[in-house]
Design a protein around this motif. Structure first.
Motif, PDB file in Angstrom:
ATOM      1  N   LEU A  54       6.227  -1.676 -34.209  1.00 28.20           N
ATOM      2  CA  LEU A  54       6.425  -2.155 -35.573  1.00 28.20           C
ATOM      3  C   LEU A  54       5.588  -1.376 -36.579  1.00 28.20           C
ATOM      4  O   LEU A  54       5.749  -1.547 -37.784  1.00 28.20           O
ATOM      5  N   VAL A  55       4.681  -0.547 -36.070  1.00 24.92           N
ATOM      6  CA  VAL A  55       3.834   0.276 -36.933  1.00 24.92           C
ATOM      7  C   VAL A  55       3.807   1.701 -36.402  1.00 24.92           C
ATOM      8  O   VAL A  55       4.092   1.953 -35.228  1.00 24.92           O
ATOM      9  N   THR A  56       3.431   2.625 -37.269  1.00 27.82           N
ATOM     10  CA  THR A  56       3.249   4.015 -36.883  1.00 27.82           C
ATOM     11  C   THR A  56       1.762   4.267 -36.724  1.00 27.82           C
ATOM     12  O   THR A  56       0.957   3.817 -37.537  1.00 27.82           O
ATOM     13  N   GLY A  57       1.399   4.975 -35.660  1.00 24.65           N
ATOM     14  CA  GLY A  57      -0.004   5.301 -35.455  1.00 24.65           C
ATOM     15  C   GLY A  57      -0.262   5.770 -34.036  1.00 24.65           C
ATOM     16  O   GLY A  57       0.661   6.151 -33.311  1.00 24.65           O
ATOM     17  N   ALA A  83      -3.672  -2.762 -34.949  1.00 28.70           N
ATOM     18  CA  ALA A  83      -2.602  -3.731 -34.705  1.00 28.70           C
ATOM     19  C   ALA A  83      -2.461  -3.947 -33.200  1.00 28.70           C
ATOM     20  O   ALA A  83      -2.550  -3.000 -32.422  1.00 28.70           O
ATOM     21  N   THR A  84      -2.245  -5.188 -32.810  1.00 32.29           N
ATOM     22  CA  THR A  84      -1.988  -5.521 -31.417  1.00 32.29           C
ATOM     23  C   THR A  84      -0.509  -5.836 -31.269  1.00 32.29           C
ATOM     24  O   THR A  84       0.026  -6.679 -31.984  1.00 32.29           O
ATOM     25  N   ALA A  85       0.141  -5.152 -30.343  1.00 28.69           N
ATOM     26  CA  ALA A  85       1.568  -5.342 -30.105  1.00 28.69           C
ATOM     27  C   ALA A  85       1.785  -6.239 -28.897  1.00 28.69           C
ATOM     28  O   ALA A  85       1.059  -6.158 -27.907  1.00 28.69           O
ATOM     29  N   GLY A  86       2.791  -7.073 -28.997  1.00 24.24           N
ATOM     30  CA  GLY A  86       3.166  -7.949 -27.897  1.00 24.24           C
ATOM     31  C   GLY A  86       4.503  -8.580 -28.227  1.00 24.24           C
ATOM     32  O   GLY A  86       5.184  -8.152 -29.152  1.00 24.24           O
ATOM     33  N   ILE A  87       4.867  -9.582 -27.482  1.00 24.58           N
ATOM     34  CA  ILE A  87       6.084 -10.319 -27.804  1.00 24.58           C
ATOM     35  C   ILE A  87       5.709 -11.768 -28.068  1.00 24.58           C
ATOM     36  O   ILE A  87       4.672 -12.252 -27.626  1.00 24.58           O
ATOM     37  N   THR A  88       6.559 -12.443 -28.796  1.00 24.32           N
ATOM     38  CA  THR A  88       6.296 -13.834 -29.145  1.00 24.32           C
ATOM     39  C   THR A  88       6.639 -14.747 -27.969  1.00 24.32           C
ATOM     40  O   THR A  88       7.334 -14.349 -27.034  1.00 24.32           O
ATOM     41  N   GLU A  89       6.174 -15.973 -28.061  1.00 19.39           N
ATOM     42  CA  GLU A  89       6.509 -16.967 -27.037  1.00 19.39           C
ATOM     43  C   GLU A  89       8.019 -17.195 -26.992  1.00 19.39           C
ATOM     44  O   GLU A  89       8.604 -17.311 -25.923  1.00 19.39           O
ATOM     45  N   ARG A 140      -3.803   2.112 -33.664  1.00 19.44           N
ATOM     46  CA  ARG A 140      -4.535   2.400 -34.893  1.00 19.44           C
ATOM     47  C   ARG A 140      -3.470   2.859 -35.877  1.00 19.44           C
ATOM     48  O   ARG A 140      -2.999   3.994 -35.814  1.00 19.44           O
ATOM     49  N   ALA A 141      -3.064   1.951 -36.757  1.00 24.53           N
ATOM     50  CA  ALA A 141      -1.957   2.223 -37.670  1.00 24.53           C
ATOM     51  C   ALA A 141      -2.353   3.276 -38.696  1.00 24.53           C
ATOM     52  O   ALA A 141      -3.457   3.243 -39.242  1.00 24.53           O
ATOM     53  N   SER A 142      -1.435   4.193 -38.957  1.00 25.66           N
ATOM     54  CA  SER A 142      -1.690   5.238 -39.939  1.00 25.66           C
ATOM     55  C   SER A 142      -1.385   4.769 -41.361  1.00 25.66           C
ATOM     56  O   SER A 142      -1.771   5.420 -42.319  1.00 25.66           O
ATOM     57  N   GLU A 143      -0.689   3.651 -41.477  1.00 24.39           N
ATOM     58  CA  GLU A 143      -0.417   3.057 -42.782  1.00 24.39           C
ATOM     59  C   GLU A 143      -0.245   1.558 -42.602  1.00 24.39           C
ATOM     60  O   GLU A 143       0.114   1.083 -41.526  1.00 24.39           O
ATOM     61  N   GLU A 144      -0.524   0.815 -43.642  1.00 29.25           N
ATOM     62  CA  GLU A 144      -0.416  -0.642 -43.587  1.00 29.25           C
ATOM     63  C   GLU A 144       1.053  -1.050 -43.671  1.00 29.25           C
ATOM     64  O   GLU A 144       1.741  -0.689 -44.617  1.00 29.25           O
TER      65      GLU A 144
END
Length: 102
Positions: free
Chosen positions: A50-53, A2-8, A83-87
């Motif tokens: 937003l994800v765990t990993g 997953a790639t983390a960032g902020i929205t426009e 690298r997310a540990s769960e979807e």
């Protein structure tokens, strides 16, 4: 991965980014918990994963030039990769977010 960032939308509301603190490669990030900081001319905001990993990349370009967060939030302004540990199952699509933010 997953790639983390902020929205426009968030980048525009934030104002000019002046400081970015990201998780380090190898750090464990947890969904819903803080993992960094984004400071703008308007405010200081915590970054939440937003994800765990495991953080597998941090964008040094935005640390060196925080304005990238505002100018190219979807391209060069990404923040970190996990690298997310769960979807994750409850995230919005880009279209759903655009509708939500309108």
């Amino acid at each position: 991965m997953a790639t983390a960032g902020i929205t426009e939308h968030a980048a525009n509301a934030l104002g000019d980014a002046v400081f970015v603190q990201l998780p380090e490669v190898g750090d464990t990030v947890t969904a819903g918990e803080t993992c960094g900081e984004l400071e703008s001319t308007k405010a200081v905001s915590d970054l939440y994963s937003l994800v765990t990993g495991e953080a597998v990349a941090a964008n040094q370009d935005v640390v060196d030039d925080p304005a990238r967060v505002n100018s190219t939030p979807f391209e060069g302004g990404w923040l970190f990769k996990v690298r997310a540990s769960e979807e994750p199952g409850d995230l919005l699509s880009a279209d759903e977010y655009t509708e939500f933010a309108s």
